[in-house]
Design a protein around this motif. Sequence first.
Motif, mmCIF file in Angstrom:
data_model
loop_
_atom_site.group_PDB
_atom_site.id
_atom_site.type_symbol
_atom_site.label_atom_id
_atom_site.label_comp_id
_atom_site.label_asym_id
_atom_site.label_seq_id
_atom_site.Cartn_x
_atom_site.Cartn_y
_atom_site.Cartn_z
ATOM 1 N N GLY A 266 -31.703 5.943 -2.828
ATOM 2 C CA GLY A 266 -30.796 4.818 -2.634
ATOM 3 C C GLY A 266 -29.459 5.210 -2.039
ATOM 4 O O GLY A 266 -29.219 6.377 -1.700
ATOM 5 N N THR A 267 -28.569 4.211 -1.925
ATOM 6 C CA THR A 267 -27.255 4.385 -1.296
ATOM 7 C C THR A 267 -26.149 3.915 -2.228
ATOM 8 O O THR A 267 -26.279 2.887 -2.895
ATOM 9 N N ILE A 268 -25.064 4.671 -2.264
ATOM 10 C CA ILE A 268 -23.854 4.292 -2.995
ATOM 11 C C ILE A 268 -22.806 3.798 -1.995
ATOM 12 O O ILE A 268 -22.543 4.451 -0.980
ATOM 13 N N PRO A 298 -18.519 2.106 -12.257
ATOM 14 C CA PRO A 298 -19.097 0.756 -12.230
ATOM 15 C C PRO A 298 -18.554 -0.135 -11.119
ATOM 16 O O PRO A 298 -19.155 -1.180 -10.818
ATOM 17 N N ASP A 299 -17.442 0.270 -10.485
ATOM 18 C CA ASP A 299 -16.920 -0.520 -9.361
ATOM 19 C C ASP A 299 -17.633 -0.186 -8.049
ATOM 20 O O ASP A 299 -17.358 -0.785 -7.012
ATOM 21 N N SER A 300 -18.554 0.775 -8.088
ATOM 22 C CA SER A 300 -19.355 1.096 -6.898
ATOM 23 C C SER A 300 -20.641 0.276 -6.910
ATOM 24 O O SER A 300 -21.033 -0.283 -7.935
ATOM 25 N N ILE A 301 -21.299 0.216 -5.741
ATOM 26 C CA ILE A 301 -22.547 -0.544 -5.618
ATOM 27 C C ILE A 301 -23.672 0.413 -5.261
ATOM 28 O O ILE A 301 -23.573 1.153 -4.273
ATOM 29 N N TYR A 302 -24.731 0.407 -6.069
ATOM 30 C CA TYR A 302 -25.908 1.234 -5.798
ATOM 31 C C TYR A 302 -27.044 0.343 -5.310
ATOM 32 O O TYR A 302 -27.408 -0.628 -5.975
#
Length: 453
Positions: A266-268, A298-302
């Motif tokens: 996946g991508t962050i 938690p402010d990042s999107i995976y």
Amino acid sequence: MSVQSHIDKVLRNIQICSPGQEEFYQAAHEVLHSLVPLMEEDNRYDFHNILERLVVPERTIIFRVCWIDDNGKVQTNLGYRVQFNSAIGQYKGGLRFHPTVNLGIIKFLGFEQIFKNALTGLQIGGAKGGSNFDPKGKSDNEIMRFCQAFMSELFKHIGKTRDVPAGDIGVGAREIGYLFGEYKKLTGHFEGVITGKALNWGGSCARKEATGYGTVYFAENILAKYDDALKGKICTVSGSGNVAIYTIEKLYEMEAIPVTCSDSKGTIYHKTGIDVNSLKAIKEINHQSLEAYSQVHPDSIYTPVSHYSEGHHQTWSIPCDIAFPCATQNELNLEDAKILVANGCILVNEGANMPTTPEAVEYLKTNNVLFGPGKAANAGGVATSQLEMSQNASMENWTFDEVDIKLRQIMRNIFDTAYDTSKEFGVEGDLVTGANIAGFRKVADSMIDQGAV
């Protein structure tokens, strides 16, 4: 026969002699077609049959690797070493351990390595090797036993003035240590026959960082040519290995903002910027999936691979000023390029080997996106490997800053060589053509000097 017809004939012969090796064919197609201006100007290369000789490796070694897993069961993998060209120096190129490795992949990488090494200005020829062994999920003892079995055959074909392997995907400090230890045991020689060694037994400062740092230095030079700079630029980076991690680290030093990284799952996307320390802990220490990053931040999107839009890599869907593909070959395709252009990307700078498909490269060029080709932009790794060889030969140890200064100058020289060559042949700013012609000319002239060998 016209130059174009000659090139087409050579490429047809590759397909006949090397069926199914699509990546190798793609690499040869790009290089050979960019040589048309040089071939039309200088008929020596035709007379000496350089193209036909260049696309055939000087030596191809394929061997069986048998090793014992933790359950006591014998496992079998294939090992490869393609020693492509030694016209300007001993063979030099990494070892890749990955389940996708096959002869075509190794030949493509070795072919690219010829020109990459020539561009550094250092005296090193082109080679590549590896195995379809997958280190993921293996214990340290299993990896050690595999490396020892692999080296038990490879050692017959390498040496400090013959062939000096290094690491690549799946071959990091741990694997280099096991490989070197077995080489030393089998030969009785402690010599600089492998680069990427640990600092306390012959390694070089900045070797781990070199490819990532170097690709950022190359981007710095591209932007400077157009009176621009990295400061404040939003950057998307693919991958999460050494190249990606240290591209991200150096981007921060240049006051840019790297906002992505990725792995096979996946991508962050971290809008405020990737936390390098967290990334290193997850990938270099704990060997976890990047999903762990989103739990720490938690402010990042995976986004898992299963949620990617069809035909797209999630990394290139995120708006950016500069894209750094740093994972693997053909990871940035035409559809990705269209999104990058639509989002206002001004530069694609390759940290991996041939990560951008030919159709994507052409689209980027048509839409005036600056482009740093991998054989130039990611040459910092092999350049620093040669610096490690120099330190081993002289029994010296240079500081991190000394190596980094040399690396930055080498990347400046590579850029200048590629840019000046593009200008010489009437395609100023086309760094693909400039890099290919410059690298080819150095190797081809050396082949002519040395006769029919």
